[in-house]
Design a protein around this motif. Structure first.
Motif, PDB file in Angstrom:
ATOM      1  N   SER A  20     -10.621 -49.664  19.921  1.00 37.47           N
ATOM      2  CA  SER A  20     -11.983 -49.254  20.270  1.00 37.47           C
ATOM      3  C   SER A  20     -12.002 -48.706  21.692  1.00 37.47           C
ATOM      4  N   PHE A  21     -12.982 -47.858  21.947  1.00 36.38           N
ATOM      5  CA  PHE A  21     -13.119 -47.194  23.252  1.00 36.38           C
ATOM      6  C   PHE A  21     -14.578 -47.229  23.658  1.00 36.38           C
ATOM      7  N   HIS A  22     -14.870 -47.684  24.865  1.00 34.95           N
ATOM      8  CA  HIS A  22     -16.230 -47.719  25.401  1.00 34.95           C
ATOM      9  C   HIS A  22     -16.304 -46.871  26.675  1.00 34.95           C
ATOM     10  N   TYR A  23     -17.351 -46.085  26.761  1.00 36.19           N
ATOM     11  CA  TYR A  23     -17.551 -45.246  27.948  1.00 36.19           C
ATOM     12  C   TYR A  23     -18.974 -45.434  28.453  1.00 36.19           C
ATOM     13  N   LYS A  24     -19.120 -45.916  29.675  1.00 34.93           N
ATOM     14  CA  LYS A  24     -20.441 -46.132  30.265  1.00 34.93           C
ATOM     15  C   LYS A  24     -20.849 -44.859  30.992  1.00 34.93           C
ATOM     16  N   ALA A  25     -21.670 -44.063  30.339  1.00 34.35           N
ATOM     17  CA  ALA A  25     -22.069 -42.777  30.908  1.00 34.35           C
ATOM     18  C   ALA A  25     -22.909 -42.953  32.159  1.00 34.35           C
ATOM     19  N   ASP A  26     -23.833 -43.904  32.107  1.00 31.24           N
ATOM     20  CA  ASP A  26     -24.642 -44.263  33.276  1.00 31.24           C
ATOM     21  C   ASP A  26     -25.195 -45.658  33.027  1.00 31.24           C
ATOM     22  N   SER A  27     -26.149 -46.078  33.836  1.00 32.98           N
ATOM     23  CA  SER A  27     -26.669 -47.435  33.720  1.00 32.98           C
ATOM     24  C   SER A  27     -27.453 -47.669  32.435  1.00 32.98           C
ATOM     25  N   LYS A  28     -27.813 -46.575  31.729  1.00 29.93           N
ATOM     26  CA  LYS A  28     -28.640 -46.715  30.533  1.00 29.93           C
ATOM     27  C   LYS A  28     -27.940 -46.318  29.233  1.00 29.93           C
ATOM     28  N   VAL A  29     -26.780 -45.687  29.327  1.00 28.90           N
ATOM     29  CA  VAL A  29     -26.112 -45.182  28.119  1.00 28.90           C
ATOM     30  C   VAL A  29     -24.655 -45.627  28.092  1.00 28.90           C
ATOM     31  N   THR A  30     -24.255 -46.275  26.995  1.00 24.60           N
ATOM     32  CA  THR A  30     -22.857 -46.633  26.757  1.00 24.60           C
ATOM     33  C   THR A  30     -22.443 -46.070  25.411  1.00 24.60           C
ATOM     34  N   LEU A  31     -21.404 -45.256  25.397  1.00 26.90           N
ATOM     35  CA  LEU A  31     -20.883 -44.662  24.172  1.00 26.90           C
ATOM     36  C   LEU A  31     -19.651 -45.440  23.719  1.00 26.90           C
ATOM     37  N   TYR A  32     -19.427 -45.485  22.413  1.00 25.50           N
ATOM     38  CA  TYR A  32     -18.238 -46.176  21.917  1.00 25.50           C
ATOM     39  C   TYR A  32     -17.718 -45.516  20.639  1.00 25.50           C
ATOM     40  N   ALA A  33     -16.450 -45.769  20.377  1.00 24.80           N
ATOM     41  CA  ALA A  33     -15.811 -45.306  19.145  1.00 24.80           C
ATOM     42  C   ALA A  33     -14.771 -46.341  18.753  1.00 24.80           C
ATOM     43  N   SER A  34     -14.609 -46.546  17.469  1.00 18.02           N
ATOM     44  CA  SER A  34     -13.622 -47.517  17.007  1.00 18.02           C
ATOM     45  C   SER A  34     -13.015 -47.063  15.693  1.00 18.02           C
ATOM     46  N   ALA A  35     -11.803 -47.505  15.438  1.00 18.32           N
ATOM     47  CA  ALA A  35     -11.106 -47.234  14.184  1.00 18.32           C
ATOM     48  C   ALA A  35     -10.187 -48.412  13.900  1.00 18.32           C
ATOM     49  N   GLY A  36     -10.026 -48.714  12.650  1.00 19.24           N
ATOM     50  CA  GLY A  36      -9.174 -49.855  12.332  1.00 19.24           C
ATOM     51  C   GLY A  36      -8.932 -49.992  10.849  1.00 19.24           C
ATOM     52  N   LYS A  37      -8.075 -50.940  10.527  1.00 21.30           N
ATOM     53  CA  LYS A  37      -7.766 -51.269   9.141  1.00 21.30           C
ATOM     54  C   LYS A  37      -8.088 -52.731   8.895  1.00 21.30           C
ATOM     55  N   ALA A  38      -8.571 -53.014   7.702  1.00 18.66           N
ATOM     56  CA  ALA A  38      -8.897 -54.389   7.320  1.00 18.66           C
ATOM     57  C   ALA A  38      -8.261 -54.678   5.968  1.00 18.66           C
ATOM     58  N   PHE A  39      -8.161 -55.961   5.680  1.00 22.70           N
ATOM     59  CA  PHE A  39      -7.429 -56.425   4.502  1.00 22.70           C
ATOM     60  C   PHE A  39      -8.180 -57.618   3.925  1.00 22.70           C
ATOM     61  N   ASN A  40      -8.584 -57.517   2.654  1.00 25.30           N
ATOM     62  CA  ASN A  40      -9.273 -58.627   1.995  1.00 25.30           C
ATOM     63  C   ASN A  40      -8.501 -59.037   0.746  1.00 25.30           C
ATOM     64  N   SER A  41      -7.986 -60.237   0.757  1.00 27.70           N
ATOM     65  CA  SER A  41      -7.255 -60.734  -0.401  1.00 27.70           C
ATOM     66  C   SER A  41      -8.234 -61.219  -1.461  1.00 27.70           C
ATOM     67  N   PRO A  42      -7.954 -61.021  -2.747  1.00 24.04           N
ATOM     68  CA  PRO A  42      -8.835 -61.577  -3.781  1.00 24.04           C
ATOM     69  C   PRO A  42      -8.876 -63.099  -3.677  1.00 24.04           C
ATOM     70  N   THR A  43     -10.016 -63.673  -3.938  1.00 25.63           N
ATOM     71  CA  THR A  43     -10.169 -65.122  -3.829  1.00 25.63           C
ATOM     72  C   THR A  43      -9.728 -65.807  -5.117  1.00 25.63           C
TER      73      THR A  43
END
Length: 250
Positions: A20-43
């Protein structure tokens, strides 16, 4: 063992990276982006236990999810914040309820959507929020019945609106929550649906001491009558339900 049959042992392992990436543009705006993989096993419930209208499937494979999200946090004032987000999830081997075969099955799917959330602190004791989530879902690969490719994923509503407030003073905390759930399909053919509905819940919590609390929860406080299935007959959701809870921390 399932219905007297032995299920073969399986070993499952997976690595789930996320960045993930966070960028604080100014005191009122914070931008972010994230990417990832997840894994769910059958129960164990998915692969070993049969229900009246839903059978187990011992051949289920783990779900693998690749997710992307971009968004922004906007601070209008110290008391007011807004979140805006757009997301995409690609799901391989999605586990879902197949109403034709009446058992758990799998297919590949894609989920696109966005989320809007607004939070505000009215007073030191009272705060509130409102959240809207839009989900555009579809089967991207449906090998059991290719005609279902492109259909919406069962039980996932397109629109969800949630709002609530919290009032906390002295030893008392009150949470009031309203939930609007949009129409969703029950089956993969998208011919049977759940009706949209709105319900409200409330929870009152009293801190008897530092480690002891007593809470009263009431779900569906207006005793709203709504159907969870639209077909030749209706299945009605539970009405008003109350719970009393005592919590003790040691």
């Amino acid at each position: 063992m399932k219905n007297g049959k032995v299920i073969a042992d399986r070993s499952i392992s997976n690595v789930s990276p996320k960045a993930s990436f966070h960028y604080k543009a100014d005191s009122k705006v914070t931008l972010y982006a994230s990417a990832g993989k997840a894994f769910n096993s059958p129960t164990i419930m998915n692969i070993a236990f049969d229900y009246v209208n839903l059978g187990a499937n011992s051949e289920l494979q783990p779900e693998e999810i690749t997710s992307y999200e971009i968004g922004a946090y906007l601070t209008a004032s110290p008391k007011t914040t807004t979140k805006i987000a757009v997301f995409k999830n690609n799901v391989s081997n999605l586990i879902y309820q197949n109403t034709t075969k009446k058992r758990w099955e799998q297919a590949d799917a894609e989920i696109l959507g966005f989320e809007l959330e607004f939070k505000h602190k009215f007073t030191p004791e009272l705060s509130g929020f409102i959240n809207y989530t839009y989900n555009d879902t579809e089967f991207t690969k449906f090998t059991k019945d290719p005609t279902c490719t492109g259909n919406r994923i069962p039980t996932v509503p397109m629109d969800t609106l949630t709002f609530g407030c919290t009032y906390a003073k002295d030893k008392w905390t009150t949470n009031l929550l309203g939930r609007y759930i949009g129409t969703a399909y029950e089956n993969e053919q998208n011919t049977i649906g759940f009706m949209s509905h709105f319900v409200a819940d409330v929870k009152l919590n009293y801190a008897m001491s530092k480690n002891t609390s007593l809470a009263l929860s009431i779900d569906n406080i207006f005793d709203k009558k709504y159907s969870q299935r639209l077909d030749n007959f209706d299945i009605y959701a539970p009405g008003r339900v109350a719970y009393l809870e005592l919590t003790q921390k040691f």
